[in-house]
Design a protein around this motif. Structure first.
Motif, mmCIF file in Angstrom:
data_model
loop_
_atom_site.group_PDB
_atom_site.id
_atom_site.type_symbol
_atom_site.label_atom_id
_atom_site.label_comp_id
_atom_site.label_asym_id
_atom_site.label_seq_id
_atom_site.Cartn_x
_atom_site.Cartn_y
_atom_site.Cartn_z
ATOM 1 N N PRO A 293 79.536 222.460 76.947
ATOM 2 C CA PRO A 293 79.036 222.110 78.287
ATOM 3 C C PRO A 293 78.519 223.306 79.088
ATOM 4 O O PRO A 293 77.835 223.111 80.105
ATOM 5 N N ASP A 294 78.810 224.529 78.640
ATOM 6 C CA ASP A 294 78.281 225.708 79.346
ATOM 7 C C ASP A 294 76.785 225.888 79.112
ATOM 8 O O ASP A 294 76.097 226.562 79.884
ATOM 9 N N MET A 295 76.291 225.292 78.038
ATOM 10 C CA MET A 295 74.881 225.498 77.711
ATOM 11 C C MET A 295 73.985 224.577 78.533
ATOM 12 O O MET A 295 74.339 223.433 78.811
ATOM 13 N N LYS A 296 72.846 225.109 78.893
ATOM 14 C CA LYS A 296 71.872 224.333 79.656
ATOM 15 C C LYS A 296 70.564 224.301 78.850
ATOM 16 O O LYS A 296 70.239 225.281 78.176
ATOM 17 N N MET A 297 69.848 223.186 78.945
ATOM 18 C CA MET A 297 68.600 223.072 78.179
ATOM 19 C C MET A 297 67.407 223.120 79.124
ATOM 20 O O MET A 297 67.422 222.497 80.178
ATOM 21 N N ARG A 298 66.367 223.833 78.712
ATOM 22 C CA ARG A 298 65.103 223.823 79.446
ATOM 23 C C ARG A 298 63.975 223.509 78.468
ATOM 24 O O ARG A 298 63.945 224.045 77.359
ATOM 25 N N LEU A 299 63.089 222.643 78.895
ATOM 26 C CA LEU A 299 61.923 222.328 78.066
ATOM 27 C C LEU A 299 60.677 222.847 78.764
ATOM 28 O O LEU A 299 60.582 222.779 79.992
ATOM 29 N N PHE A 300 59.743 223.334 77.996
ATOM 30 C CA PHE A 300 58.495 223.806 78.594
ATOM 31 C C PHE A 300 57.346 223.567 77.619
ATOM 32 O O PHE A 300 57.549 223.567 76.394
ATOM 33 N N PRO A 301 56.151 223.341 78.141
ATOM 34 C CA PRO A 301 55.014 223.088 77.245
ATOM 35 C C PRO A 301 54.513 224.384 76.604
ATOM 36 O O PRO A 301 53.798 225.157 77.220
ATOM 37 N N GLY A 302 54.935 224.634 75.400
ATOM 38 C CA GLY A 302 54.579 225.893 74.747
ATOM 39 C C GLY A 302 53.278 225.832 73.973
ATOM 40 O O GLY A 302 52.851 226.807 73.384
ATOM 41 N N GLY A 303 52.644 224.668 73.962
ATOM 42 C CA GLY A 303 51.349 224.556 73.287
ATOM 43 C C GLY A 303 51.463 224.252 71.811
ATOM 44 O O GLY A 303 50.461 224.188 71.097
ATOM 45 N N TYR A 304 52.690 224.033 71.322
ATOM 46 C CA TYR A 304 52.845 223.760 69.888
ATOM 47 C C TYR A 304 52.459 222.309 69.594
ATOM 48 O O TYR A 304 52.843 221.398 70.314
ATOM 49 N N GLN A 305 51.685 222.136 68.520
ATOM 50 C CA GLN A 305 51.219 220.792 68.169
ATOM 51 C C GLN A 305 51.314 220.559 66.668
ATOM 52 O O GLN A 305 51.261 221.494 65.878
ATOM 53 N N ARG A 306 51.472 219.303 66.307
ATOM 54 C CA ARG A 306 51.383 218.914 64.901
ATOM 55 C C ARG A 306 50.081 218.122 64.732
ATOM 56 O O ARG A 306 49.729 217.322 65.603
ATOM 57 N N LYS A 307 49.416 218.374 63.621
ATOM 58 C CA LYS A 307 48.075 217.802 63.432
ATOM 59 C C LYS A 307 47.897 217.284 62.012
ATOM 60 O O LYS A 307 48.624 217.671 61.112
ATOM 61 N N PHE A 308 46.878 216.460 61.869
ATOM 62 C CA PHE A 308 46.450 216.044 60.538
ATOM 63 C C PHE A 308 45.070 216.648 60.295
ATOM 64 O O PHE A 308 44.166 216.485 61.119
ATOM 65 N N MET A 309 44.931 217.354 59.192
ATOM 66 C CA MET A 309 43.623 217.924 58.857
ATOM 67 C C MET A 309 43.164 217.287 57.542
ATOM 68 O O MET A 309 43.953 217.109 56.612
ATOM 69 N N PHE A 310 41.885 216.955 57.485
ATOM 70 C CA PHE A 310 41.349 216.308 56.282
ATOM 71 C C PHE A 310 40.820 217.339 55.302
ATOM 72 O O PHE A 310 40.240 218.350 55.708
ATOM 73 N N ASN A 311 41.021 217.045 54.046
ATOM 74 C CA ASN A 311 40.434 217.857 52.991
ATOM 75 C C ASN A 311 39.007 217.330 52.787
ATOM 76 O O ASN A 311 38.820 216.222 52.280
ATOM 77 N N LEU A 312 38.033 218.111 53.189
ATOM 78 C CA LEU A 312 36.648 217.659 53.105
ATOM 79 C C LEU A 312 35.907 218.297 51.933
ATOM 80 O O LEU A 312 34.684 218.240 51.847
ATOM 81 N N VAL A 313 36.664 218.915 51.044
ATOM 82 C CA VAL A 313 36.037 219.655 49.942
ATOM 83 C C VAL A 313 36.299 219.006 48.579
ATOM 84 O O VAL A 313 35.389 218.847 47.770
ATOM 85 N N GLY A 314 37.546 218.633 48.317
ATOM 86 C CA GLY A 314 37.887 218.080 46.998
ATOM 87 C C GLY A 314 39.140 218.729 46.467
ATOM 88 O O GLY A 314 39.620 219.718 47.030
#
Lengths: 554, 328
Positions: A293-314
């Motif tokens: 209970p001593d711990m406190k949480m903070r959230l902030f927008p750090g810019g981290y994202q998960r994405k899907f990238m397509f293989n357009l080559v083969g």
């Protein structure tokens, strides 16, 4: 016999009581005037991408640990939002009218922690040496510096566009670039020439005489080092800037035990401030809070994202589903995938994205409709594009955590709703080779990001290993043109218009589809540590404001 | 006798050579590029083919396999273990910090296991077919069958997080660097590592004791009016100890092997955890040296087992058929 058992029992109890005494308080009553900043220790995790066995991590190669922010300085200091810079080693700076020349005046008050004064030579040395390190990601910031590419390519020994005059250093750019202040000048640590000049430039990051106990100019200095377990830092009382209140800092390595060991130590009260992959899942963080209970949480927008990238080559195995080369198919896939469900796997932490720019930001292109799943429309688009429903779509992912596996289960169901077979698989081992050379996948699920959201579209520019996946270098140079224009203007209206255009172009092309954003998590011991709240106004790594951190309890 | 020991020791050299070849070839056969294996996809995205080739050249990866092996072997003989692909640091430095930690853990664990295994086995034997014996037997079975990592996690939860008697992990802490100060870091991992050995020793001690206690000379000792404790300890336990010691020594290599999991659970920086992290991080030069050292340690331990066995059983060093007598 009873006596024997009794004796053995007593010995065992005695041993336990002796060993067990270590983790408890000494029992001395805390006096009213105890200055915890002087007597206490700030306890942090020693995270390092190169392990903690024999060397410190060079901040030019990786910035995983907090220690570089405590030990080293930069020319300028970002504010947490990454937009406003204040002096640090540079006392002042000027920018030419055409935005192509930056001149910095260096302080004469900074000293290395071995007592040697910092000079302009250290700055010049650092800005040249970093370009000779094969694995340094910082080289990307030098893109527009005159002559930098020649040093990277080994054609020149020093950057022709960086010159020194007295205590002034000048950087000439090939084109105006309004991002260099926050990147090139506020995120590039200055290292001591007098201690690194004998190192082989290519292996400077592992030069043992220096990296076993690095010397900096920062607010703290390294005191005791005990590889591979811990090291300590003490307040640098000769620091040229505002001095720290906290005197002692202890970094303990959890390299061996990993995330589980970090979590155990946070729950046991042995870490005062934690961040990063170990706790960057809201479900884990909430569990930690429930147990300490001593711990406190903070959230902030750090810019981290998960994405899907397509293989357009083969692919190498000939099983490539070339339907993903069709723009309409990729756009249809975006309508199939339930981004809201993905984000909800991280309650309170996940952000639904339509473009790389979060929709609540002013830079978001309001002409792009917010993400809405529409399977019917997707099926219709796929039929129009003559999509072959009998062929599976192979999706590579390389995160082994349970949440990612849950996400993949959702994804399979999402595609099944549209009559498409998705086959996700976890890649392990030689990832770089699997991803960029073998390419036996149609889509890849990956992570990355940065707080300058528009610049994330740099991933679409030609000139990186993504060329091996995205192909069509000729078309993709449109992003280079747009981003160069974006970086060279200071007109807010033009910046907005160009940002919108980049988003629209990438949205239509749909080669990289943002899945969701993840706010970053910091846990800290609020009963013991008071941190400067400004660090959450943007991202902490931009400016930790260590001078204002205080120990307020044991 | 001396000749026997020399011969056994000399036989180690070709064995080590074969191990070095197997280790080297085995590592080379792992698919993929040693350079790209150590680079994250994000960093790789910004490397040009020229830079990748420079990295390969610098690491000597463009040479033939024979040249690479000979270079590695000559370095090994000179004590130059090369550099880690991940950290860039000298492997000798890494080993120097990790190897003593593992030996320390294994040694303390051995002490724990020996004392407790012998004690419980002895008690079980003299309290044969009582509730104490049955309890010990059941506990022994649990000790052998339940994987040590489970005990480890349970111990951390109970003794470190709830009771806060011991640290959650690590080898030492700030201000706790001397051996005695570090003991509290060793208690849990050493005990958990030794559980299986405790159970094994207990089982063997019980069996050996019961065997000895059924001998004629024990009955003679009792008929002479000696106290029960003297009969059990002086005549029973001492004679039962010889075969147990052979079992104990033979289990040492397994103890070293067991550190791989225990070190990871307890965030203990030893050779076992180094191997795990090097394999997962594809740091092949470290994997090669680590494997070589670990296998050499086991080989050396086996040598000492031979020596020990020869000391207590002369038939071995003279190559006599073991079925020729009872050896007593």
């Amino acid at each position: 016999m009873k006596k024997m058992l009794l004796t053995a029992g007593l010995i065992l109890l005695l041993s336990l009581s002796v060993f067990a005494s270590g983790n408890k308080d000494s029992g001395k009553a805390a006096g009213a005037a105890v200055d915890y900043n002087e007597t206490g220790i700030l306890k942090l995790d020693w995270h390092s991408s190169i392990g903690t066995d024999s060397l410190f991590e060079c901040p030019w190669v990786s910035e995983g640990s907090l220690y570089p922010a405590m030990l080293f300085d930069t020319l300028l200091q970002n504010n947490n939002d990454g937009t406003v810079q204040t002096p640090r080693i540079a006392t002042e700076w000027t920018v030419s009218e055409d935005g192509k020349t930056y001149t910095f005046t260096i302080t004469d008050k900074a000293k290395w922690t071995d007592g040697t004064p910092l000079t302009i030579d250290d700055v010049l040395f650092s800005y040249n040496a970093v370009l000779k390190l094969p694995k340094s990601p910082k080289k990307g910031n030098f893109k527009n510096v005159v002559g930098a590419q020649d040093v990277i390519d080994g054609k020149a020994d020093s950057v022709s566009g960086i010159t020194v005059d007295g205590n002034k250093i000048t950087f000439k750019l090939t084109q105006a670039d309004n991002t260099v202040l926050s990147g090139l000048f506020a995120m590039m640590q200055i290292l001591p020439k007098h201690l690194l000049k004998d190192a082989d430039p290519a292996t400077l990051a592992s030069y043992e005489p220096y990296w076993t106990k690095p010397v900096g100019t920062g607010i703290f200095k390294i005191d005791e080092v005990s590889f591979p377990t811990y090291f300590t830092m003490v307040r640098n009382d000769d620091y040229f800037g505002e001095k720290a209140k906290i005197k002692h800092v202890l970094f303990t390595s959890h390299q061996v035990g990993g995330a589980e060991a970090i979590i155990s130590d946070v729950i046991a009260g042995n870490l005062d401030y934690v961040y990063g992959n170990a706790i960057n899942d809201i479900n884990t963080a909430v569990n930690v809070l429930a147990n300490n209970p001593d711990m406190k949480m903070r959230l902030f927008p750090g810019g981290y994202q998960r994405k899907f990238m397509f293989n357009l080559v083969g692919s190498q195995d000939g099983k490539y589903n070339d339907d993903v080369k069709k723009q309409e198919v990729r756009q249809a896939f975006r309508l199939i995938m339930d981004m809201k469900s993905f984000a909800s796997l991280y309650p309170g932490q996940g952000i639904v994205l339509t473009t790389f720019v979060p929709s609540d930001m002013s830079k978001y292109n309001k002409n792009i409709p917010l993400f809405k799943r529409d399977v019917k429309k997707a099926i219709s688009m796929l039929k129009d594009a003559n999509f072959d429903f009998s062929r599976p779509v192979r999706i590579l992912y390389y995160y082994g955590d349970q949440t990612t596996k849950d996400l993949m289960d959702i994804l399979v169901q999402n595609f099944a709703d549209a009559g498409v077979t998705a086959k996700p698989f976890l890649a392990t081992g030689d990832l770089a080779s699997i991803i960029y050379e073998v390419k036996n996948y149609d889509m890849i699920y990956l992570g990355g990001g940065g707080t300058h959201y528009i610049l994330q579209y740099g991933a679409l520019e030609p000139g990186s290993a993504f060329d091996k996946i995205l192909g069509d270098v000729k078309y993709r140079s449109v992003y280079t043109d747009l981003l160069n224009k974006y970086k060279s203007t200071n007109d807010p209206a033009e910046i907005k218009a160009l940002g919108d255009k980049i988003q629209k172009e990438a949205y239509n092309y749909a080669a990289i589809i943002p899945a969701y954003g993840l706010k970053e998590i910091v846990l800290y011991n609020a009963a013991k540590l008071k941190i400067d709240d400004r660090i959450f106004n943007g991202i902490p790594v931009n400016n930790y404001h260590f001078a204002n951190w205080e120990l307020v309890g044991k | 006798m001396f000749k026997y020991y020399i011969t056994r020791f000399a036989m180690l050299i070709p064995k080590l050579m074969v191990i070095s070849i197997i280790v080297f070839i085995g590592i080379q056969m792992i698919p993929g590029d040693p350079v790209t294996r150590t680079i994250s996809p994000e960093v790789y995205a910004h490397l040009s083919p020229v830079q990748l080739n420079e990295l390969r050249q610098e690491l000597g990866l463009n040479d033939s396999m024979v040249v690479q092996y000979l270079r590695w072997l000559s370095g090994l003989l000179r004590g130059d273990f090369g550099y880690s692909l991940v950290t860039g640091g000298k492997i000798s430095g890494i080993i120097a910090s990790r190897l003593p930690a593992t030996f320390e853990l294994a040694f303390v664990s051995l002490i724990f296991a020996t004392i407790l295994g012998l004690l419980f086995g002895f008690i079980s034997a003299i309290k044969k077919n009582t509730i104490i014996d049955y309890t010990n037997t059941v506990l022994g079975m649990i000790g052998i069958s339940v994987p040590p990592f489970f005990f480890g996690l349970l111990a951390i939860l109970l003794f470190s997080i709830y009771l806060r008697w011991f640290p959650t992990g690590g080898r030492m802490g700030y201000g706790h660097v001397t051996f005695f100060a570090r003991l509290k870091y060793l208690v849990l991992p050493a005990f958990i590592l030794g559980i299986s050995l405790i159970a094994t020793l207990m089982k063997f001690t019980r069996g050996s004791m019961l065997d000895v206690l059924s001998k004629e000379y024990i009955k003679v000792a009792r008929s002479k009016g000696l106290s029960e404790i003297k009969v059990n300890l002086k005549h029973g336990f001492r004679n039962a100890l010889i075969p147990i010691m052979v079992v104990l020594v033979m289990r040492i290599p397994m103890l070293v092997g067991g550190t791989v999991i225990i070190e990871t659970v307890f965030n203990y920086p030893g050779m076992g955890s180094l191997m795990v992290s090097s394999i997962s991080g594809s740091d092949m030069p470290v994997v090669m040296i680590g494997t070589f050292i670990m296998t050499s340690s086991v080989l050396l331990a086996s040598f000492f087992v031979d020596v020990f066995a020869a000391i207590i059983d002369p038939r071995i060093r003279f190559g006599t058929d073991a079925g020729g007598g009872n050896g007593k």
